[in-house]
Enzyme design. Structure first.
Site: not given
Lengths: 392, 428
Positions: B278, B281-283, B428
């Protein structure tokens, strides 16, 4: 009822979006260029202004005391002002060198000079919201010390007893960075009086009497450089005032661009020849200050055909100088103004003085205690001295 | 679908080709999976992940390897991140995985899958829709005046939230980080900046979801909700049931459960994997991994200690834990916002640096006073939930519509003035 309301609501939204799209398509079609709706609005002030007015009205509703990301403040009178950054003494000294060079050169060839210290828009930091964040007074005082040590003749309009007679609310426009007509007019009276009394320059004193003027006011007509960012609902519009001489006048005006090409040439009485009457009378034209001396010329000459003297005045000044030059022209044979702001008058000031041979050189080059302008004075640096040599 | 592709091409004129290939590959793999077997789906998912890795994580991975081995392994041009790649890749994976699991029948018409992946309202920043959510509407959608009006209202609410509120909060946040960069950030401004960012990210992201849901409704689609008053969460786990709901569900259904969920005795391992992913996934940044990891630890702690059961027996404890949750979320947003861990560390220490105060043009109270109405509205939108009887009242709905229409015109004026910043989740 709910359905009807929703129908109207959705209709307004759809019509608005469609109108924006159509506008964009029409402008793209006219210019053969693919525009975005924002570009269409930004390129046309008539379309943009209602949006700016809406924005400003909402800022007022939110009781905002600052606009443009905390860069412009609304003071306790409702005037818009920009708190100024602090300029280092070294930077001020460097900038003042050029002025000192011109003054030295003029003194050397027997031309008197006079430096006018501009009014400060923030006369008291207590007038600002979140007070104590304006540094224009620090800059003003530093520059004052340097001017004194350079022995340049100075009139400080902030401390002079006459200028103090103007109510602090009336010294500047509410929506513009320029000083008001009242301030410019009072400065004209003080300056002419000083030049006559202390520098022995002939002057037509009839025009120093306010009774010889008619006051013309154009109410709610001026939205200046700050006001145009938030529109008329944020702090209102300014009245634009002109003191028009009652006596007979006759003038010849020539305005030049940076290459000394004639941009504009006019003849007529004081008001018609020197003011851009179209701009003043046009209700949709907001920047009324640019009507003085017919607008944006980098250099201009005003010849008073009915003058009883031959006095020639050279005014080196930014845009504050336009109303001042216009009033000074009433008392003298010729007034010329050079705008020293970056990218404007790029010629050599000393060569200009040599060629023109004025009877006096005036400076009005301060903005909020800081020196404005770029000055080409190479000749003086060779022949004469600079401030930092320590002769002053 | 064509309009959606044009919309994407407007922002990504070159990488729209990659986008079309992604759609084609996933549609085609679904189609041939029925004949060639499920392994085709697995290959398609690997390809999706590989593309995401190349565009989002390759630069970062190579950078780390160079640092570890203290060498310049390879030199290559910096790869630009295609807009919305994390969102549309997850939707594509979800379609293929659902076909593999028999939840969705593979579509013969590529436009069906294309419209699902490319549908422009939620293409850039979610919500991450599952094919089953909008399958019926793709086949047979109906646009009614009521649904259209509701969509307009929802769109306007999102639009106003973004332009008037989120972007105003951004001014405070930018200033806080600017002061931090220039010198010493005092505690008061640091807290103000942190609170402003907490509001900004919520209103910015939820505004996009509102606009997506609203636009979807205007075109006859029902896009699922993505937020449910997350700052009113009673625990960290509850926060993630309310924040970016579609992402949490995606990770639950396509990572946590396939890993075994809480049934194979590796519950905590599975939770750790989900939360690290998680974050990632954001960066591609250590900040995001630590941010995700911290949430993983907190979720595991709550699960192990049965926090939700213990604290919620007494109202006072429940409220105290609610406040604690909010503070944790706020502090972790600092890790999320900062460019790197050094800046995050400096910002966090500034929040407790009570000896320093910013004055003059950097005075926090000036920013607080100037933004007091925006802050108040942000707080109301974040913490107050109107009762259903008021929300369903016709007069309330009429008034809301009128106010939103007014705010729409105001928001457009903000845009004309140029006072806006891009959506945060575009990154993102």
């Amino acid at each position: 009822m709910k359905k009807k309301l929703l129908f109207i609501f959705s209709g307004v939204f759809v019509v608005y979006i469609v109108a924006m799209m159509l506008l964009t398509i029409v402008f793209s079609f006219i210019d053969f260029k693919l525009y975005t709706p924002k570009a269409v609005i930004k390129n046309n002030l008539t379309i943009e202004l209602p949006f700016i007015n809406t924005y400003g009205g909402f800022q007022r509703l939110l009781d905002k005391q600052t606009i443009e990301d905390f860069s412009i403040f609304k003071n306790t009178f409702g005037q818009l002002v920009v708190p100024y950054r602090e300029v280092s003494i070294e930077e001020t000294k460097t900038r003042l060198n050029s002025i000192v060079s011109i003054c030295d050169y003029c003194n050397g060839i027997g031309i008197p000079t006079l430096y006018l210290r501009s009014l400060l828009p923030v006369s008291d930091v207590k007038d600002l919201p979140y007070y104590g964040i304006d540094n224009s007074h620090i800059n003003f005082n530093n520059l004052g010390d340097l001017l004194a040590s350079a022995e340049i003749p100075v009139i400080d309009l902030n401390s002079d007893c006459i200028i103090q007679t103007i109510d602090s609310k009336d010294r500047f426009y509410y929506t513009d960075h320029h000083w008001s007509t009242y301030s410019a007019f009072e400065t004209f009276l003080i300056t002419a009086d000083y030049m006559s009394s202390f520098q022995g320059l002939s002057c037509d004193k009839r025009f120093l009497n306010l009774d010889n003027y008619t006051k013309l006011t154009y109410p709610n007509s001026f939205l200046g450089s700050y006001g145009i960012k938030v529109g008329k609902y944020y702090t209102g519009k300014d009245d634009f005032t002109v003191f028009v001489p009652k006596l007979e006048t006759s003038f010849h005006f020539i305005g030049y661009d940076s290459s000394r090409n004639i941009m504009i040439e006019k003849e007529g009485d004081w008001f018609n020849c020197l003011s851009d009457r179209e701009k003043i009378n046009d209700p949709n034209f907001n920047n009324k200050h640019s009507s003085w001396t017919n607008g944006q010329s980098i250099e201009y000459s005003i010849v008073n055909r009915l003058s009883e003297n031959n006095t020639k005045v050279l005014l080196i000044a930014h845009s504050y100088g336009r109303p001042l030059a216009q009033y000074l022209s009433l008392c003298y044979h010729e007034v010329r103004q050079l705008d020293p702001q970056k990218g404007r008058f790029t010629g050599n000031f000393l060569d200009y003085i040599d060629e023109y041979k004025p009877d006096v050189v005036l400076f009005l080059v301060e903005f909020e205690g800081d020196l404005i302008g770029e000055y080409n004075t190479e000749k003086a640096m060779d022949v004469n001295t600079s401030y930092e040599d320590g002769r002053h | 679908m064509l309009m959606s592709l044009l919309f994407y091409a407007w922002g990504e004129p070159k990488l729209v080709v990659l986008f079309i290939i992604t759609i084609f590959v996933n549609w085609f793999s679904g189609l041939i999976m029925t004949r060639w077997g499920r392994w085709i789906g697995a290959v398609a998912i690997v390809l999706d992940v590989l593309v995401l890795f190349v565009f989002k994580y390759l630069n970062w991975t190579v950078g780390i390897l160079c640092n570890v081995f203290d060498a310049e392994l390879i030199t290559f041009k910096e790869i630009a991140l295609p807009i919305g790649i994390s969102f549309y890749t997850f939707q594509a994976i979800s379609y293929v995985a659902d076909v593999m699991n028999g939840k969705v029948v593979a579509k013969k018409n590529p436009i069906d899958v294309g419209l699902y992946i490319a549908f422009f309202p939620q293409l850039i920043a979610g919500p991450i829709v599952r094919y089953t959510d909008i399958e019926k509407q793709i086949q047979d959608r109906r646009v009614t005046i009521t649904a259209f009006s509701d969509g307009v209202i929802r769109f306007l609410a999102g639009f106003s939230k973004k332009v008037i509120l989120a972007d105003s909060m951004a001014v405070i946040v930018e200033k806080a980080y600017e002061i931090l960069g220039d010198g010493e950030l005092g505690a008061a401004f640091a807290w103000l900046g942190a609170v402003a960012y907490m509001f900004q990210i919520f209103l910015d992201f939820s505004a996009y979801s509102d606009m997506a849901i609203g636009l979807g409704a205007m075109f006859g689609f029902r896009i699922p909700e993505n937020f449910n008053k997350p700052y009113m969460a009673s625990s960290i786990r509850d926060f993630w049931r309310r924040w970016h709901i579609s992402l949490s569900i995606w990770f639950r259904d396509y990572v946590y459960i396939p890993l075994g969920g809480n049934r194979n005795g590796k519950t905590y391992f599975n939770i750790t994997v989900v939360w690290l992913l998680t974050g990632l996934w954001h960066g591609a940044s250590l900040n995001y991994i630590i941010w995700g990891g911290a949430y993983g630890i907190l979720v595991m702690a709550e699960k192990a200690l049965h926090i939700e059961n213990r604290f919620h027996k007494k109202k006072v404890y429940a409220w105290l834990y609610r406040v604690f949750t909010l503070i944790i979320v706020l502090v972790l947003w600092v890790l999320f916002r900062a460019e790197n861990m050094t800046i995050a560390g400096r910002y966090l220490s500034s929040m407790f640096n009570f000896g320093t105060a910013n004055t003059g043009r950097d005075a926090p109270w000036m920013y607080f006073c100037e933004m007091r109405f925006e802050l108040l509205i942000c707080a109301l939108l974040s913490f107050v939930s109107l009762p259903e009887r008021i929300r369903s009242n016709e007069w309330y709905q009429g008034m809301k519509a009128m106010v939103l229409l007014f705010l729409f015109f105001v928001s457009v004026s903000y845009l004309v003035k140029g006072n806006y910043s891009p959506f945060l989740y575009f990154n993102f």
